[in-house]
Design an enzyme around this catalytic site. Structure first.
Site, PDB file in Angstrom:
ATOM      1  N   LYS A  85      11.579 -10.574  18.507  1.00 39.98           N
ATOM      2  CA  LYS A  85      10.817 -11.789  18.229  1.00 39.98           C
ATOM      3  C   LYS A  85      10.424 -12.460  19.546  1.00 39.98           C
ATOM      4  O   LYS A  85      11.231 -12.527  20.475  1.00 39.98           O
ATOM      5  CB  LYS A  85      11.685 -12.747  17.398  1.00 39.98           C
ATOM      6  N   SER A 160      10.608 -18.518  10.543  1.00 39.43           N
ATOM      7  CA  SER A 160       9.655 -18.258  11.608  1.00 39.43           C
ATOM      8  C   SER A 160       9.678 -16.821  12.122  1.00 39.43           C
ATOM      9  O   SER A 160       8.763 -16.420  12.825  1.00 39.43           O
ATOM     10  CB  SER A 160       9.932 -19.198  12.780  1.00 39.43           C
ATOM     11  N   SER A 184      15.326 -19.011   9.590  1.00 39.34           N
ATOM     12  CA  SER A 184      14.198 -18.228  10.108  1.00 39.34           C
ATOM     13  C   SER A 184      14.399 -16.725  10.142  1.00 39.34           C
ATOM     14  O   SER A 184      13.446 -15.993  10.382  1.00 39.34           O
ATOM     15  CB  SER A 184      13.814 -18.723  11.508  1.00 39.34           C
TER      16      SER A 184
END
Lengths: 495, 488
Positions: A85, A160, A184
């Protein structure tokens, strides 16, 4: 047996070990899938095909060399491609955090968690999309465009860590790292039908994880099956002298053998507050209840418990996380790195750089946090929120006196449509209502698929355990996956 | 109307640890290091980096806290102080706010009014900021940022508003600087900015217990600026009150050129620092064992040493002040005095030689006491030679000068090498006297005519002929006797 990109981590590693496939072939296969699917899914913010293939060839060479020296031990994940990420620093790769304010920024250092995996031999093929600074629940807050849910490209993958979840769901990589500050990792795992771990706060170093809510941020991992997560977790976990909040505790080896048998007699708590939320999709409740019944058939004792302060998790989170964020994001001033919007006066450099390069959700949270910390409001907001946070922690402590772990839905509904909630921040915040408490209490949470709704969208369940009992969550979830097959389903677009 | 000034000081002292407060970067001399050479991703606040507490800095801070007789908190908390400025990389300073490291201490000061304790409100740890330099280039102003100082450990020491004169302010600042140097945590080098002051100043009618409206004078980087600005503020506020006006609460700076305080505008305008506990650092825990370790390793502190050395060596307050100003000086003096004592030399002579001849030489050469080419034992030997009459004082000074010139040497050997051993032999001295009187009949005549002052000139001539070696007392006797003999 021929290797395919749908293989589990264990299968791929075995194939690499046996020489049935090379790391270059494996890496190339995933890179091809990325090339084919990325235009529709947009899971990535950057991809490094040349570097990844070079690393794969180096891994292959190392394996070849080791064959001549059988006593040499190879790193456990040698030659396995993964994605990271884009809020985790990897030296030499851009680190945008999904924000214009870090466009083009290349860190000269690597996050500790990532470095431990690199030391274990992984190959990083690219950085995945994220809501700007991990603030969001749909990946629509990325300044570089939203990620699409592979199960339905008109829907969000959650957020996210939506890029990582979508990349794993579409098998563009076998494993991806995410981060979880308020859900997330777990919520996008749930929306995309994959498994995702949020470890105990303090279990995995935050060094190199770009801070959003420092007392809540954790580094997690996503993969199709729970068993795939285990080696990543155990390698990343453990004390890091560079993170003063990382705990100096041993990381026990996670033993998945006889996981099904071990469910026998375990007490699983169903927190009633997690089933009462307004606007819950009935199929979600049904799927989670079915999964819990399944655990019952494996011998678990299911008990209803109460976490009475659950309803305060959302307001507490939206005071604490933005408060911390308002300070954490103060460093993006255009002075030392990242793009700068120039101006004649110093203060205008600050105002314009931040004013133009932060997106609306980031600004909203900075303003919320600044307000909550302001003189005259601090006691009513920040200090009060900390007190309630203590009550939330106590809820979990009490529950874990009665049960070994908790089972609950990850999110009130399945993946929603792109754009459906972008105009209504509160509706978006409500997506995290079941994931926030684990972050506030610091306990581990593990999400995994337990069914599909009528529209064919995945439904997730999460297990939550006492601090540092990731092993327990892994064993129970693995037992579930040993006896079900939801986690093996692949979205049509990726088949 | 009579007014009483009320003054409190905030002192920021850098802790000269090897590395910075929250990262491994070295603490460097800001006046000599190239800009931005002691900077890493942590102190430059690159995304994702985290602070880690430097244990040595805590250790140094504990030394100061204990030396100031503070109560040390077993658990103290770091906090973020939020404001924007280009010299503050994170956009917040890690400091301590609600729960500081130590509280409720005191510092002994000496003034013309005698000794008293100034109460210390708190001592806390924080990090320094970087430094901005404004330059003109092609008609444009640029601000350059140097982050070498960013993250250097800083100790903030806050007094109660206990001081009532510039003299007390000076005494406090001096005593604190001295203490920090004794503890080995700060060089005290004001020019390098390692100690900075802020003063809170108010005045009130004499006898009143209420506090007047105070102003804050920031960024005072020298004793002179501190004293002058406080004196200026006291005068200004008294004049305002005498004229029936009201003192306005404000933050001021000191305009060195115009010698006046000026209202400050800058980052200080943003008053709300939005402090909150630093989530990246767990509370700082100091256990008894740690405290005891630090306490046991504390040196004798200046105040105690002043008292003891006065007693032990019969020093005047002024001498004791001078000889305890620095730990190295006091160590040197005590070593020399003890070595001299073993040779039966009165301590008073050692005091005079250390504060007179030795300090004079060190000053001229720009040397610190620990760089002196003569050891305490050497100095004691030298003073003993003078005491025993083997050297006269003048020749002793020559020996010291020679040791400085050579960068070392043993006094007796140097004395012999220079042929400076004192001549007390009356026969030899009488010969020199006779030769001088022979050579200067006019001066002899003047003396005999009643001009007594010629005697000193003639004395000088004899000493010169003796190349300074002659015992002055014997010379004086012989000279007088020879002159009187000529009177017939």
């Amino acid at each position: 047996m021929t290797w395919t990109p749908f293989a589990s981590v264990a299968e791929t590693l075995r194939a690499l070990e046996s020489g049935a496939v090379s790391s270059e072939e494996v890496t190339r296969a995933y890179l091809e899938r990325i090339a084919n699917l990325e235009g529709r899914v947009h899971a990535f913010l950057s991809v490094y095909p040349d570097e990844a293939l070079a690393a794969a060839r180096a891994a292959d060479a190392r394996r070849m060399a080791a064959r001549r020296h059988p006593d040499e031990t190879l790193p456990p994940l040698l030659g396995l491609p993964i994605a990271v990420k884009d809020v985790l620093a990897v030296r030499g790769m851009t680190l945008t955090c999904g924000s214009r304010i870090l466009e083009g920024f290349v860190p000269p250092y690597t996050a500790t968690a990532v470095q431990r995996l690199l030391d274990a031999g992984v190959i990083i093929v690219g950085k995945t999309n994220t809501d700007e600074f991990a603030m969001g629940s749909s990946t629509e807050n990325s300044a570089y465009g939203p990620t699409h849910n592979p199960w339905d490209l008109s829907r969000v993958p959650g957020g996210s860590s939506g890029g990582s979840a979508a990349a794993v769901a579409a098998r563009m990589v076998p494993v991806a790292l995410g981060t979880d500050t308020g859900g997330s990792v777990r919520q996008p795992a749930s929306y995309t039908g994959v498994s995702g771990l949020k470890p105990t706060y303090g279990r995995v170093s935050r060094y190199g994880l770009v801070a959003y809510g420092s007392s809540l941020d954790t580094v997690g991992v996503l993969a199709p099956a729970v068993a795939d997560l285990v080696p990543f977790f155990t390698l990343m976990a453990g004390h890091d002298p560079r993170d003063a909040t990382s705990m100096d505790l041993p990381v026990p080896a996670v033993d998945l053998t006889d996981a099904v048998e071990a469910v026998q007699g375990l007490r699983v708590g169903l927190p009633k507050e997690y089933f009462l939320a307004e606007g819950m999709q009935p199929e979600v409740v049904q799927a989670v209840q079915a999964a819990v019944r399944h655990l019952e058939t494996l011998g678990a004792q299911v008990v209803e418990v109460s976490l009475p302060h659950t309803e305060y998790a959302l307001p507490v989170y939206y005071i604490i996380a933005p408060s911390e964020a308002s300070a954490n994001l103060a460093r993006y001033d255009g002075i030392r790195y990242g793009p700068r919007v120039g101006a004649a006066r110093m203060w205008d450099v600050f105002y314009r750089t931040r004013g133009r390069l932060f997106g609306p959700e980031v600004k909203r949270r900075i303003m919320l946090g600044t307000y909550a910390l302001s003189a005259g409001y601090y006691d009513a907001y920040y200090a009060q929120a900390q007190k309630v946070r203590t009550l939330l922690k106590r809820d979990f402590e009490r529950a874990f006196e009665q049960v070994d772990l908790l089972a609950a839905p990850v999110a009130p509904s399945t993946a929603f449509k792109l754009g459906e909630k972008t105009e209504d921040p509160l509706a978006m915040y409500l997506e995290d209502v079941f994931t926030l408490p684990a972050n506030l209490a610091g306990v581990p949470g593990l999400a995994f698929p337990v069914g599909f709704d009528e529209q064919g969208l995945p439904i997730g369940m999460q297990l939550m355990g006492p601090h540092f009992r990731e092993d327990l969550l892994f064993r129970v979830a693995h037992a579930y996956q040993q006896t079900t097959d939801w986690h093996t389903r692949v979205p049509p677009v990726a088949r | 109307m009579q007014f009483e000034p009320v003054i409190g000081l905030e002192v920021h002292a850098e802790l000269q640890t090897r590395s910075k407060m929250f990262c491994a970067c070295p603490v460097v001399d800001l006046t000599t290091a190239e800009p931005n050479t002691a900077v890493c991703e942590v102190c430059a606040a690159l995304p994702g980096t985290l602070p880690v507490i430097n244990e040595q800095a805590v250790d140094y801070a504990l030394r100061v806290a204990l030396a100031l007789e503070c109560q040390v908190r077993r658990v103290s908390v770091f906090a973020r102080k939020n404001y924007f400025y280009p010299d503050l990389p994170k956009g917040y300073q890690i400091s301590q706010y609600e729960l500081p490291l130590a509280q409720h201490g005191r510092l002994w000061i000496r003034t013309s009014q005698g000794e008293r304790a100034v109460r210390i409100r708190r001592v806390h740890l924080e990090e320094d900021t970087g430094k901005l330099t404004h330059v003109q280039r092609d008609g444009e102003t640029y601000s350059l940022v140097d982050l070498n100082r960013a993250g250097v450990p800083l100790l903030e020491i806050v007094s109660e508003p206990d001081m009532h004169s510039v003299e007390e302010v000076r005494a406090y600042a001096t005593a604190l600087r001295q203490l920090l140097r004794y503890l080995g945590v700060n060089s005290g080098d004001m020019q390098k900015g390692v100690i900075r002051f802020e003063a809170n100043v108010s005045v009130r009618p004499a006898g009143s217990q209420a506090l007047g409206t105070r102003v804050e004078i920031k960024n005072l980087n020298s004793f002179r600026a501190l004293e002058e600005s406080v004196a200026y503020e006291i005068r200004r506020q008294m004049a305002v009150l005498e004229a029936g006006g009201r003192v306005e609460q404000q933050t001021l700076g000191w305009d060195e050129a115009r010698r006046r305080t000026v209202p400050q505008r800058s980052k200080e305008e943003a008053h709300d620092y939005r402090y909150f506990p630093e989530p990246d650092l767990p509370p700082l825990q100091v256990d008894d064992a740690w405290l005891e370790r630090v306490r046991a390793a504390l040196p004798e502190l200046p105040h105690a040493r002043f008292q003891r050395m006065r007693q032990a060596y019969g020093l005047t307050p002024a001498e004791a002040e001078l000889l305890t100003a620095e730990r190295a000086v006091a160590d040197y003096f005590e070593a020399a005095a003890q070595a001299a004592r073993q040779q039966g030399v009165p301590t008073k002579m050692v005091v005079n030689w250390v504060t007179g001849e030795l300090f004079g030489r060190l000053n001229r050469e720009g040397l610190r006491i620990d760089e002196a080419p003569i050891t305490p034992q050497g100095l004691a030997d030298l003073v003993a030679l003078v005491h025993r009459g083997e050297l006269n004082k003048q020749a002793g000074q020559k020996v010291l000068a020679e040791i400085f010139a050579r960068g070392g040497g043993e006094p007796r050997a140097v004395m012999e090498a220079l042929g400076l051993r004192q001549v007390s032999d009356a026969d030899q001295i009488e010969v020199w006297v006779a030769e001088v009187l022979e050579a200067h009949p006019a001066e002899v005549a003047k003396y005999l005519a009643g001009k007594e002052s010629v005697l000193n000139w003639l004395f000088g001539q004899v000493m010169r002929r003796a190349r300074g070696r002659a015992n002055p007392q014997v010379v004086r006797q012989a000279l007088r006797a020879a002159l009187e003999a000529r009177r017939g």
